[in-house]
Design an enzyme around this catalytic site. Structure first.
Site: not given
Length: 149
Positions: A57, A72
């Protein structure tokens, strides 16, 4: 001087609008955020450099000037345990700006109950080190997000 470019297509929304107090309060560092288009896509490298951190992620690329840029993908997406994310490079790889790093689907993240809004953060930087920060408007992969001096 480092120009950090967008790893995603979407709309710049600024860190203050990220639904997470750690990012919206710039505790990780200054930068901006992208509300990505809701379709399967690839997150690309925002700078040329070395991948020093790699998670399904999120990833960090450090450029030749020593600037670390965190991408992110979504908020609380660590809770998805990598499901829906495909790593295209590995920690320790050299990447070029615009090179695909992670394949993911922002719509699937949203369907899983997470925000797909993606912070792009200048690690270990002060807010006054950044200029021309994009906080609104459409962005394309490779479009300038901010300049880091």
């Amino acid at each position: 001087m480092t120009t950090v470019t967008s790893p995603l297509a979407g709309r710049a929304v600024g860190l203050a609008n990220v639904p997470d107090p750690v990012f919206s309060g710039a505790m990780v560092g200054p930068g901006t955020a992208i509300d990505p288009v809701r379709e399967p896509t690839e997150a690309v490298a925002p700078v040329d450099g070395l991948v020093v951190s790699m998670h399904p992620h999120a990833f960090v690329v450090v450029d030749a000037a020593g600037h670390g840029v965190l991408t992110h993908l979504g908020i609380d997406t660590v809770q998805l345990n990598g499901e829906g994310f495909e790593l295209l490079v590995a920690k320790g790889d050299e990447v070029k700006r615009g090179q695909p790093v992670i394949r993911w689907n922002p719509a699937a993240v949203e369907q899983a109950g997470k925000s797909p809004i993606s912070p792009i953060v200048a690690l270990e930087a002060t807010a006054d080190a950044l200029s021309a920060v994009a906080e609104s408007g459409d962005v394309a992969p490779g479009g300038a997000l901010f300049t880091w001096s």
